[in-house]
Design a protein around this motif. Structure first.
Motif, short mmCIF file in Angstrom:
data_model
loop_
_atom_site.label_atom_id
_atom_site.label_comp_id
_atom_site.label_asym_id
_atom_site.label_seq_id
_atom_site.Cartn_x
_atom_site.Cartn_y
_atom_site.Cartn_z
N ARG A 60 -31.93 30.75 -12.22
CA ARG A 60 -32.02 31.37 -13.54
C ARG A 60 -32.53 32.81 -13.45
O ARG A 60 -31.86 33.74 -13.89
CB ARG A 60 -32.94 30.55 -14.44
CG ARG A 60 -32.34 29.23 -14.90
CD ARG A 60 -33.26 28.55 -15.91
NE ARG A 60 -32.70 27.30 -16.40
CZ ARG A 60 -33.34 26.50 -17.27
NH1 ARG A 60 -34.54 26.85 -17.74
NH2 ARG A 60 -32.76 25.38 -17.65
N CYS A 61 -33.73 32.96 -12.85
CA CYS A 61 -34.32 34.30 -12.81
C CYS A 61 -34.29 34.94 -11.44
O CYS A 61 -34.57 36.13 -11.30
CB CYS A 61 -35.77 34.23 -13.31
SG CYS A 61 -36.85 33.22 -12.26
N CYS B 191 -40.24 31.13 -14.14
CA CYS B 191 -39.74 30.51 -15.37
C CYS B 191 -39.94 29.00 -15.41
O CYS B 191 -39.48 28.35 -16.35
CB CYS B 191 -38.26 30.82 -15.55
SG CYS B 191 -37.20 30.17 -14.23
#
Length: 455
Positions: free
Chosen positions: A53-54, A92
């Protein structure tokens, strides 16, 4: 000789390479052997620490074990226990597992190697689904579902499957041997390798149903560039295939298969033999009748007859009552000789002369079988004679694959869709017994048969 290898160089033993788990991105870390199965502990080669995701780096959280059925070693089920790490992103808080898509599909119970082994066993080695499931140590439904999915992915969805096709063969096949539902399928093959003498034929598609519309719809679904490359369509005597090919492939040449032409002549020979026997004996043939005993000899090519069979044929044709059978037999032999001629031009001339003879006025009216045969051959004369202009375009590979499909239908019963058979409909025109319907009367047993006196 195969075991004599004096100059062989050996490598270090590697269980991962021996079981071909290294191709799946796995490494064997332990084993446990039982008499009926083997269990291999594995781990995934490489780490997967970066968040999807990050993009931040994650830390190992815990480990879960995923169990997969692997291809058997020595027909003993082999189970793989894969240790899969789970990571947690520090940025996250996203949690993910190590990527093991190289080893198996998500939520799959079989490794990719096991699926390929099962598909090869079913298609190439003619194994049944039950035997494959037993070797893998899984249920029948699990093995069958995996084989169907892999076959559809690697065979049916192959984009190169229709490339290089110039000659196709079409025929029908009885797929469902039940009185319910559509039992016919249309089988379409690529006969180009047979024509070019470069390899075996290839199965292109199987379509439920047998009609002109079925074959025409399939041809219409093909791209225009593909249809323009089709030069020859080999088929049987079914006029529906002929009409569909003429409408969708106007530039292609239709060729009627020699097998079906000879089969038509053989049917005329059988009908003449039965009719002659009925006229002479007013009953069906019996094992002691000369006509019935010669039914197989009549279908043998004259040059292949043994001396005993030749004398039997001569004795059969010596009677004036069998003149019609002798004439029909000679037509049958002439058609075979036309196809067996070493020169295609000579064979084409013989076949054309035989068709003209059968359709002329010289055929007596009593030879109804030859009249019907001549009318059929005259209607398809162009397709029959086209075989001699395009040799090696027989529909024989299509007929041969029907037997393989029949074996495959029995090996993988789910392909035959047996679920409608679980609740079959009642037989037609048959009364169903109810409590008010009297039972079927059995034969009475008299007191004398019982060994006692009558009351």
């Amino acid at each position: 000789k195969d075991l004599d290898m004096p100059n062989t160089t050996f490598d270090r033993p590697d269980l991962s390479a021996f079981t071909r788990l290294d191709d799946l991105g796995l490494e064997v870390t332990g084993q446990r052997i039982w008499p009926d199965r083997a269990v291999l502990a594995c781990r995934i080669v490489g780490e997967d620490r970066w968040c999807r995701r990050c993009g931040c780096q994650g830390v190992a959280r815990d480990t879960v074990v995923r169990r997969l059925a692997h291809e058997s070693c020595g027909w003993r089920p082999t189970i793989v226990h894969v240790s899969v790490r789970r990571y947690r992103c520090q940025g996250c808080s996203h949690v993910w597992r190590q990527d093991m898509s190289q080893a198996a599909d998500p939520r799959a119970k079989l490794s990719r190697a096991a699926v390929r082994w099962a598909l090869t066993g079913l298609v190439v080695h003619h194994l049944t689904v039950a035997r494959i499931a037993q070797a893998l140590g899984v249920s029948w439904n699990t093995a069958n579902t995996a084989v169907l999915a892999e076959g559809e992915r690697s065979l049916i969805n192959d984009p190169t499957r229709f490339e290089g096709v110039r000659v196709i063969g079409v025929d029908e096949h009885v797929w469902r041997h039940t009185p319910y539902g559509d039992k016919f399928v249309t089988v379409i093959l690529d006969v180009t390798p047979i024509r070019d003498r470069s390899g075996p034929s290839r199965l292109l598609d199987m379509i439920p149903g047998r009609s002109k519309q079925v074959f025409k719809t399939w041809l219409a679904s093909r791209p225009d560039t593909w249809r323009e490359r089709i030069e020859i369509v080999a088929m049987d005597g079914f006029t529906g295939f002929k009409s569909a090919a003429a409408e969708e492939l106007p530039d292609a040449t239709a060729v009627m298969d020699p097998f079906h032409v000879v089969h038509l002549a053989g049917d005329a020979l059988d009908e003449c033999r039965r009719r002659t026997g009925q006229e002479l004996h007013h009953r069906r043939g019996r094992a002691t009748d000369p006509l019935y005993k010669a039914r197989r000899v009549l279908h043998t090519r004259s040059c292949l007859l043994t001396p005993c069979q030749q004398h039997r044929i001569l004795d059969l044709f010596a009677s004036e009552e069998h003149v019609a059978l002798e004439v029909t037999w000679s037509v049958y032999q002439n058609i075979i000789d036309a196809y067996r001629a070493p020169d295609t031009d000579v064979g084409k001339a013989l076949m054309e002369a035989e068709i003209n003879t059968l359709t002329s006025t010289r055929v007596p009216r009593g030879l109804t079988e030859l009249t019907t045969l001549g009318r059929t051959l005259k209607r398809r004369a162009g397709d029959i004679l086209a075989y001699f202009d395009h040799p090696h375009t027989s529909n024989g590979p299509t007929e041969a694959i029907n037997g393989r499909l029949e074996h495959l239908r029995g090996s993988a019963l789910r392909l035959a869709k047996p679920h409608p058979l679980h609740h079959p409909l009642p037989p037609r025109n048959r009364r169903i017994q109810t409590p008010t319907t009297p039972p079927i009367m059995k034969s009475r047993i008299t007191p004398a048969r019982r060994g006692c006196n009558a009351p």
